[in-house]
Design a protein around this motif. Sequence first.
Motif, short mmCIF file in Angstrom:
data_model
loop_
_atom_site.label_atom_id
_atom_site.label_comp_id
_atom_site.label_asym_id
_atom_site.label_seq_id
_atom_site.Cartn_x
_atom_site.Cartn_y
_atom_site.Cartn_z
N GLU A 35 0.84 -1.21 0.00
CA GLU A 35 0.00 0.00 0.00
C GLU A 35 0.87 1.25 0.00
O GLU A 35 0.56 2.24 -0.68
CB GLU A 35 -0.92 -0.01 1.22
N LEU A 36 1.94 1.21 0.77
CA LEU A 36 2.84 2.36 0.85
C LEU A 36 3.55 2.59 -0.48
O LEU A 36 3.69 3.74 -0.94
CB LEU A 36 3.86 2.14 1.97
N MET A 37 3.99 1.51 -1.11
CA MET A 37 4.65 1.63 -2.40
C MET A 37 3.67 2.13 -3.46
O MET A 37 4.03 2.97 -4.30
CB MET A 37 5.24 0.28 -2.82
N SER A 38 2.42 1.65 -3.42
CA SER A 38 1.42 2.08 -4.40
C SER A 38 1.10 3.55 -4.24
O SER A 38 0.95 4.27 -5.23
CB SER A 38 0.16 1.23 -4.24
N ALA A 39 0.99 4.01 -2.98
CA ALA A 39 0.64 5.42 -2.73
C ALA A 39 1.74 6.36 -3.19
O ALA A 39 1.48 7.54 -3.45
CB ALA A 39 0.37 5.63 -1.25
N ASN A 40 2.97 5.85 -3.32
CA ASN A 40 4.10 6.70 -3.69
C ASN A 40 4.73 6.30 -5.02
O ASN A 40 5.82 6.78 -5.36
CB ASN A 40 5.16 6.66 -2.59
N THR A 41 4.04 5.40 -5.77
CA THR A 41 4.52 4.91 -7.07
C THR A 41 5.98 4.48 -7.00
O THR A 41 6.80 4.87 -7.84
CB THR A 41 4.32 5.99 -8.17
N LEU A 42 6.31 3.69 -5.98
CA LEU A 42 7.67 3.18 -5.83
C LEU A 42 7.80 1.85 -6.55
O LEU A 42 6.91 1.00 -6.48
CB LEU A 42 8.01 3.00 -4.35
N SER A 43 8.93 1.66 -7.21
CA SER A 43 9.17 0.40 -7.90
C SER A 43 9.98 -0.57 -7.06
O SER A 43 10.17 -1.73 -7.43
CB SER A 43 9.91 0.67 -9.22
N SER A 44 10.51 -0.09 -5.91
CA SER A 44 11.27 -0.95 -5.01
C SER A 44 11.09 -0.43 -3.59
O SER A 44 10.43 0.60 -3.36
CB SER A 44 12.75 -0.96 -5.39
N ASP A 45 11.69 -1.14 -2.63
CA ASP A 45 11.57 -0.73 -1.24
C ASP A 45 12.71 0.18 -0.81
O ASP A 45 12.92 0.43 0.37
CB ASP A 45 11.50 -1.95 -0.31
N VAL A 46 13.47 0.69 -1.77
CA VAL A 46 14.59 1.58 -1.46
C VAL A 46 14.07 2.99 -1.25
O VAL A 46 13.34 3.53 -2.09
CB VAL A 46 15.64 1.57 -2.59
N ILE A 47 14.41 3.58 -0.12
CA ILE A 47 14.02 4.96 0.18
C ILE A 47 15.27 5.72 0.58
O ILE A 47 16.29 5.14 0.93
CB ILE A 47 12.97 5.03 1.32
N ARG A 48 15.18 7.06 0.54
CA ARG A 48 16.33 7.89 0.85
C ARG A 48 16.00 8.85 1.99
O ARG A 48 14.83 9.21 2.21
CB ARG A 48 16.76 8.70 -0.37
N VAL A 49 17.01 9.26 2.69
CA VAL A 49 16.85 10.24 3.76
C VAL A 49 16.36 11.56 3.15
O VAL A 49 16.90 12.04 2.16
CB VAL A 49 18.18 10.45 4.51
N GLY A 50 15.34 12.14 3.75
CA GLY A 50 14.77 13.39 3.25
C GLY A 50 13.63 13.20 2.27
O GLY A 50 12.92 14.17 1.95
#
Length: 527
Positions: A181-196
Amino acid sequence: MIEEKSIRQKDILVGLAMGLGVLLFVLVSVFLLLRPAPEPESGTPAVTLTFVPLPTATGLSGETGTAAPSLPTPTPEVEPSPTPTSVTYYITYTVKSGDTLSGIAYSYGISTAALAAANDIAGDVIYPDQELRIPLDEQTMAALTATPTLSPDERNRVVYTVKAGDTLGGIAKSYNVTVDELMSANTLSSDVIRVGQELTIPVPPPPPTDTPTATSTPTATPTPTITPTPTWGPSALEGDLSMAYPETGGPQRFTLHYRAGMYGIENIAAVQAMVVKGMEHIEGTFRATLPGPFDVYVAGTTFAAPNTIRRGFALPAERRIFVLHDGTGTPEDQQYTLTRELTHLYAWHMFGPPTSTLVSEGLAVYVGMTAIADSDHIPLKTFCAAYHQAGKLPRVSRPLRFENHILDLQNYYAVGCFTEYLIEKQGLEKFRAVYRSGDYEGVYGAPLETLEEAWIADIEASAVVVPFEPEALVNAVGAMGRAYTTLFTDFRGTAAQQTAYQTLDAARIALLEGDLATVDQKLAELR
């Protein structure tokens, strides 16, 4: 005769009488005109007549003479309004580990000097758990405490800013949503996130628990930290560096230069600790202390072209190094990069300018890798043994390209391996001598080509166990270079490019640690 005389005398007397009458009239008139005007009675305004001479005819025509003066229009006096005084509101902020005075001031949109004055701080030293008074004007305070008007869609969402150490799974668990759900809400293609990075959470926002209360006196009410949203832009390696890296800090020995609010700069104290650790390792290795100060520029975003893929850069003659600290990599990877660039600076001033790129890069890679010997990174000997078994080991006696550690990783590691061999077999002093002179035969009694053959023979004799397919390592290094070249051909820091950059960096770390299956997985995600 007598009668005529009598008539003349009578005429004279009449004339004198008339003259005296006229004279008396004149005197009375003059007296009336010259005597002071009587004082007006109380409450009655005195009237003063001013006689203004009329202009001559020529004055009226505007050609010559003096025109009639214009009387000033009386301006009524207005009671002055009281000058409005600006009201300063205070909220309280509790210092966290890694905070800096300038960083806190930047977060609240005030100057460092104003923050220091509000808290009677003479310098810029603060400590964890210290409570600081944040002075805010009325407009800023109103904006901070205002309740925004949300659209129906916005009422069902909350925005979370990623902090150091966060994972997508941990954030999802905190808000009781799934990773999908979190990836879908942010159109993420992977679970990699960045600081900021800002993530949209598809849940109703929690009720506020720590909204600061507006007061004109200090308050102990806790306040949320305002995290500025950075605007992406490449980090400079030249030009006006004081503008590109406006904040400074660090101990007396070296100065850290950085820009508050950029990716990965939240904990600048960690960078300082890595610089100290790196220099201690170098000076311990060579048993000599570098004299004089130096500067470390901490880039919060990738460097400007053509150095976009670099993670570190040294200008040793200027006692200056640059390191990338943008939320990518691991602490071990960052420590390696810092130590490697510090070695360039140290060797230049302690040994002299290097005679070749081979000795310069070889020494920097060798010292950098010994600084993280206990990490999960592939050891130099294992890497070179794998390349030798695959028939791809670079020949150090031939010209090699050293553009950056991603595109030319095999070349950097090869000269690092060769340097490790020379130091282990012949000692540091001989390598220091060849670093200055480039005279392999004079120092080692053999030309470079002969030393290279002895090094390869040592690799074969050591029978290093390679825990992966050698050819797979060679292929992964090549694929990594191509992926970085493709991504950074036109890199503008867009959201999609940043997501791809994070995925690619995860693949890079997996490669350095020998996890080739993860490398294939991450590169497949990009494709």
